[in-house]
Design an enzyme around this catalytic site. Structure first.
Site, PDB file in Angstrom:
ATOM      1  NE  ARG A   1      57.148  48.842 -37.015  1.00 42.53           N
ATOM      2  CZ  ARG A   1      56.569  48.392 -35.897  1.00 42.53           C
ATOM      3  NH1 ARG A   1      55.570  49.065 -35.338  1.00 42.53           N
ATOM      4  NH2 ARG A   1      56.998  47.298 -35.308  1.00 42.53           N
ATOM      5  CG  ASP A   2      57.859  49.386 -32.312  1.00 39.89           C
ATOM      6  OD1 ASP A   2      57.425  50.321 -31.629  1.00 39.89           O
ATOM      7  OD2 ASP A   2      57.612  48.198 -32.047  1.00 39.89           O
TER       8      ASP A   2
ATOM      9  CG  HIS B   1      58.514  43.238 -31.202  1.00 37.01           C
ATOM     10  ND1 HIS B   1      58.845  43.900 -32.372  1.00 37.01           N
ATOM     11  CD2 HIS B   1      57.814  44.133 -30.462  1.00 37.01           C
ATOM     12  CE1 HIS B   1      58.366  45.134 -32.331  1.00 37.01           C
ATOM     13  NE2 HIS B   1      57.729  45.307 -31.185  1.00 37.01           N
TER      14      HIS B   1
ATOM     15  CG  HIS C   1      57.585  47.373 -26.778  1.00 40.47           C
ATOM     16  ND1 HIS C   1      57.753  48.626 -27.292  1.00 40.47           N
ATOM     17  CD2 HIS C   1      57.137  46.604 -27.806  1.00 40.47           C
ATOM     18  CE1 HIS C   1      57.410  48.636 -28.567  1.00 40.47           C
ATOM     19  NE2 HIS C   1      57.031  47.414 -28.908  1.00 40.47           N
TER      20      HIS C   1
ATOM     21  CB  CYS D   1      52.085  50.469 -30.119  1.00 38.71           C
ATOM     22  SG  CYS D   1      50.604  50.305 -31.129  1.00 38.71           S
TER      23      CYS D   1
ATOM     24  CG  ASN E   1      60.783  47.743 -29.911  1.00 36.18           C
ATOM     25  OD1 ASN E   1      60.312  48.713 -30.466  1.00 36.18           O
ATOM     26  ND2 ASN E   1      60.244  46.556 -29.982  1.00 36.18           N
TER      27      ASN E   1
HETATM   28  P1  HMG Z   1      40.027  51.288 -41.152  1.00 33.17           P
HETATM   29  O1  HMG Z   1      39.609  52.700 -40.928  1.00 33.17           O
HETATM   30  O2  HMG Z   1      39.185  50.212 -40.550  1.00 33.17           O
HETATM   31  O3  HMG Z   1      40.244  50.986 -42.713  1.00 33.17           O
HETATM   32  O4  HMG Z   1      41.519  51.141 -40.657  1.00 33.17           O
HETATM   33  P2  HMG Z   1      39.290  51.020 -43.952  1.00 33.17           P
HETATM   34  O5  HMG Z   1      39.679  49.862 -44.801  1.00 33.17           O
HETATM   35  O6  HMG Z   1      37.847  51.163 -43.518  1.00 33.17           O
HETATM   36  O7  HMG Z   1      39.758  52.359 -44.691  1.00 33.17           O
HETATM   37  C1  HMG Z   1      39.563  53.639 -44.111  1.00 33.17           C
HETATM   38  C2  HMG Z   1      40.492  54.626 -44.800  1.00 33.17           C
HETATM   39  O8  HMG Z   1      41.860  54.251 -44.584  1.00 33.17           O
HETATM   40  C3  HMG Z   1      40.302  54.691 -46.317  1.00 33.17           C
HETATM   41  O9  HMG Z   1      40.630  56.014 -46.711  1.00 33.17           O
HETATM   42  C4  HMG Z   1      41.360  53.766 -46.817  1.00 33.17           C
HETATM   43  O10 HMG Z   1      41.761  54.055 -48.138  1.00 33.17           O
HETATM   44  C5  HMG Z   1      42.512  54.054 -45.854  1.00 33.17           C
HETATM   45  P3  HMG Z   1      39.499  57.127 -46.990  1.00 33.17           P
HETATM   46  O11 HMG Z   1      38.648  56.533 -48.068  1.00 33.17           O
HETATM   47  O12 HMG Z   1      38.756  57.282 -45.689  1.00 33.17           O
HETATM   48  O13 HMG Z   1      40.299  58.343 -47.356  1.00 33.17           O
HETATM   49  N1  HMG Z   1      43.434  52.926 -45.735  1.00 33.17           N
HETATM   50  C6  HMG Z   1      44.761  53.016 -45.932  1.00 33.17           C
HETATM   51  N2  HMG Z   1      45.558  54.055 -46.232  1.00 33.17           N
HETATM   52  C7  HMG Z   1      46.884  53.801 -46.353  1.00 33.17           C
HETATM   53  N3  HMG Z   1      47.421  52.569 -46.176  1.00 33.17           N
HETATM   54  C8  HMG Z   1      46.656  51.519 -45.867  1.00 33.17           C
HETATM   55  C9  HMG Z   1      45.264  51.733 -45.740  1.00 33.17           C
HETATM   56  N4  HMG Z   1      44.228  50.911 -45.453  1.00 33.17           N
HETATM   57  C10 HMG Z   1      43.122  51.656 -45.468  1.00 33.17           C
HETATM   58  N5  HMG Z   1      47.210  50.324 -45.702  1.00 33.17           N
HETATM   59  C11 HMG Z   1      43.681  50.143 -40.802  1.00 33.17           C
HETATM   60  C12 HMG Z   1      42.176  49.911 -40.737  1.00 33.17           C
HETATM   61  C13 HMG Z   1      44.350  48.805 -40.581  1.00 33.17           C
HETATM   62  C14 HMG Z   1      44.044  50.713 -42.154  1.00 33.17           C
HETATM   63  C15 HMG Z   1      44.062  51.144 -39.675  1.00 33.17           C
HETATM   64  O14 HMG Z   1      43.540  50.678 -38.467  1.00 33.17           O
HETATM   65  C16 HMG Z   1      45.542  51.318 -39.557  1.00 33.17           C
HETATM   66  O15 HMG Z   1      46.193  51.853 -40.430  1.00 33.17           O
HETATM   67  N6  HMG Z   1      46.139  50.861 -38.409  1.00 33.17           N
HETATM   68  C17 HMG Z   1      47.577  50.899 -38.235  1.00 33.17           C
HETATM   69  C18 HMG Z   1      47.905  50.912 -36.781  1.00 33.17           C
HETATM   70  C19 HMG Z   1      49.396  50.865 -36.613  1.00 33.17           C
HETATM   71  O16 HMG Z   1      50.169  51.115 -37.537  1.00 33.17           O
HETATM   72  N7  HMG Z   1      49.825  50.570 -35.379  1.00 33.17           N
HETATM   73  C20 HMG Z   1      51.209  50.526 -35.053  1.00 33.17           C
HETATM   74  C21 HMG Z   1      51.931  49.369 -35.672  1.00 33.17           C
HETATM   75  S1  HMG Z   1      51.634  47.829 -34.848  1.00 33.17           S
HETATM   76  C22 HMG Z   1      52.773  47.820 -33.544  1.00 33.17           C
HETATM   77  O17 HMG Z   1      53.429  48.794 -33.271  1.00 33.17           O
HETATM   78  C23 HMG Z   1      52.950  46.533 -32.791  1.00 33.17           C
HETATM   79  C24 HMG Z   1      54.249  45.807 -33.137  1.00 33.17           C
HETATM   80  O18 HMG Z   1      55.374  46.643 -32.906  1.00 33.17           O
HETATM   81  C25 HMG Z   1      54.378  44.562 -32.274  1.00 33.17           C
HETATM   82  C26 HMG Z   1      54.160  44.888 -30.786  1.00 33.17           C
HETATM   83  O19 HMG Z   1      54.975  45.593 -30.187  1.00 33.17           O
HETATM   84  O20 HMG Z   1      53.117  44.455 -30.299  1.00 33.17           O
HETATM   85  C27 HMG Z   1      54.273  45.356 -34.609  1.00 33.17           C
HETATM   86 MG    MG Z   2      56.312  46.994 -31.035  1.00 36.45          MG
END
Ligand code: HMG
Ligand code: MG
Length: 306
Positions: free
Chosen positions: A18-19, A210, A212, A243, A252
């Site tokens: 994933r990450d 966690h 990095h 990310c 990481n």
């Molecule tokens: P948004 O645009 O504000 O969402 O995004 P929305 O609710 O307004 O929906 C917009 C569109 O997205 C719609 O589709 C929804 O259906 C769709 P449309 O009608 O335009 O075709 N949608 C989805 N589709 C699939 N799965 C979903 C989903 N939700 C809405 N769950 C949202 C908000 C949170 C969805 C967006 O910002 C997003 O997906 N962000 C993910 C970012 C991400 O994955 N970042 C990396 C992971 S975090 C990380 O790496 C940190 C970590 O490792 C810890 C660290 O190191 O810090 C964990």
């Molecule tokens: Mg991370």
């Protein structure tokens, strides 16, 4: 620092699939992701982050979440975690048979906006129904807190911000929190301060690190966390990761490097280092580069010399 009270067993959650892969520009086929998960399991990994149920417009690399989950070499003794930012994500995770979900918030407002397009307060409102639905289905919820030491947009982040998000997560019933140094700027004392902040609201058994490794501090930070009794860490095979919303942050800490350190200190992980190196080589060959793990590179060089 006294090293007398270290845990004798440590649980590592491999976040490589994933990450590790979410930040890869080139699309990695689902079959390769599944092949990686298979090799991690063969190396003894019993808890891993398989994929994310996020918007494919935001993170295209995770757009094959359903396919990856359907093709898992499933074992009853492995916990398959997935990221779920909202109820829509949770519904996908439930249908796909995830047995743990991860809600991911941040200790920095700017990062919350960039990563999940909402404020910290709004994120908690989105997570609350995910926690209710998960628990109703017997699924545990981990909460990742990003930017607990530093933020790519706001700079230094105070432990008070970490304590606030930990409290908000506790209030909505999140079972466990991961204290993340998203951009790898932390040093041991700063990371300990972030962990102490989370400890105000969670037992040490319900906290993980966690880290990095952008600035090469992650092993030292892991040791500093161990000294506090933290016994669970997210690590990433081959040191993959980053990310898309934290530009310049590298992967990481590599699973292999943490395992080498822990085993060298007599701490059990249940993992087989040699087989981890096989998994590391598999994904690194696919990506066309060397593992971002000093231990894997050293052991691969040793194998080549035989
Ligand atoms: P948004 O645009 O504000 O969402 O995004 P929305 O609710 O307004 O929906 C917009 C569109 O997205 C719609 O589709 C929804 O259906 C769709 P449309 O009608 O335009 O075709 N949608 C989805 N589709 C699939 N799965 C979903 C989903 N939700 C809405 N769950 C949202 C908000 C949170 C969805 C967006 O910002 C997003 O997906 N962000 C993910 C970012 C991400 O994955 N970042 C990396 C992971 S975090 C990380 O790496 C940190 C970590 O490792 C810890 C660290 O190191 O810090 C964990
Ligand atoms: Mg991370």
């Amino acid at each position: 620092m006294s090293l007398n009270h270290l845990p004798t067993r440590v649980k590592l959650v491999d976040v490589g699939p994933r990450d590790g892969l979410q930040n890869e520009k080139q699309m990695v086929p689902a079959a390769v992701k599944i092949g990686l998960i298979d090799r991690l399991q063969q190396a003894g990994v019993r808890h891993l982050e398989a994929t994310s149920f996020v918007s494919p417009k935001w993170v295209p690399q995770m757009g094959d979440a359903v396919e990856v989950m359907a093709g898992l070499p499933r074992r009853a003794d492995v916990v398959y975690s997935v990221l779920t930012p909202n109820l829509k994500g949770f519904e996908g995770a439930l249908a796909a048979g995830a047995n743990e979900v991860v809600v991911f918030g941040a200790a920095s407002e700017a990062f919350s906006q960039k990563n999940i397009n909402c404020s910290i307060a709004e994120s908690i409102e989105r997570f609350a129904p995910v926690v209710v639905a998960a628990h109703a289905n017997g699924i545990s919820v981990r909460g990742a807190i990003s930017c607990t030491v530093g933020c790519p947009y706001e700079g230094e982040v105070s432990p008070e911000r970490v304590a606030l998000v930990a409290r908000l997560m506790k209030d909505i019933g999140v079972d466990h929190v991961g204290v993340a140094d998203t951009i790898g700027v932390g040093t041991p004392r700063r990371v300990q301060a972030a962990l102490e902040a989370a400890l105000r609201h969670y037992d040490v058994a319900d906290i993980s690190g966690h880290f990095h490794d952008t600035y090469g501090q992650a092993l030292a930070n892991t040791l500093a966390a161990l000294e506090m009794g933290v016994a669970q860490f997210d690590t990433s095979i081959a040191g993959l990761g980053g990310c898309p919303y934290a530009k310049g942050a590298t992967g990481n800490v590599a699973t292999e490097d943490v395992v080498y350190m822990l085993h060298g200190m007599g701490i059990d992980t249940g993992l087989d280092l040699d087989k981890l190196v096989d998994a590391s080589q598999f994904i690194s060959d696919h990506l066309g580069r060397k593992p971002n793990s000093r231990v894997s590179v050293a052991l691969l060089n040793k194998r080549a010399a035989l």
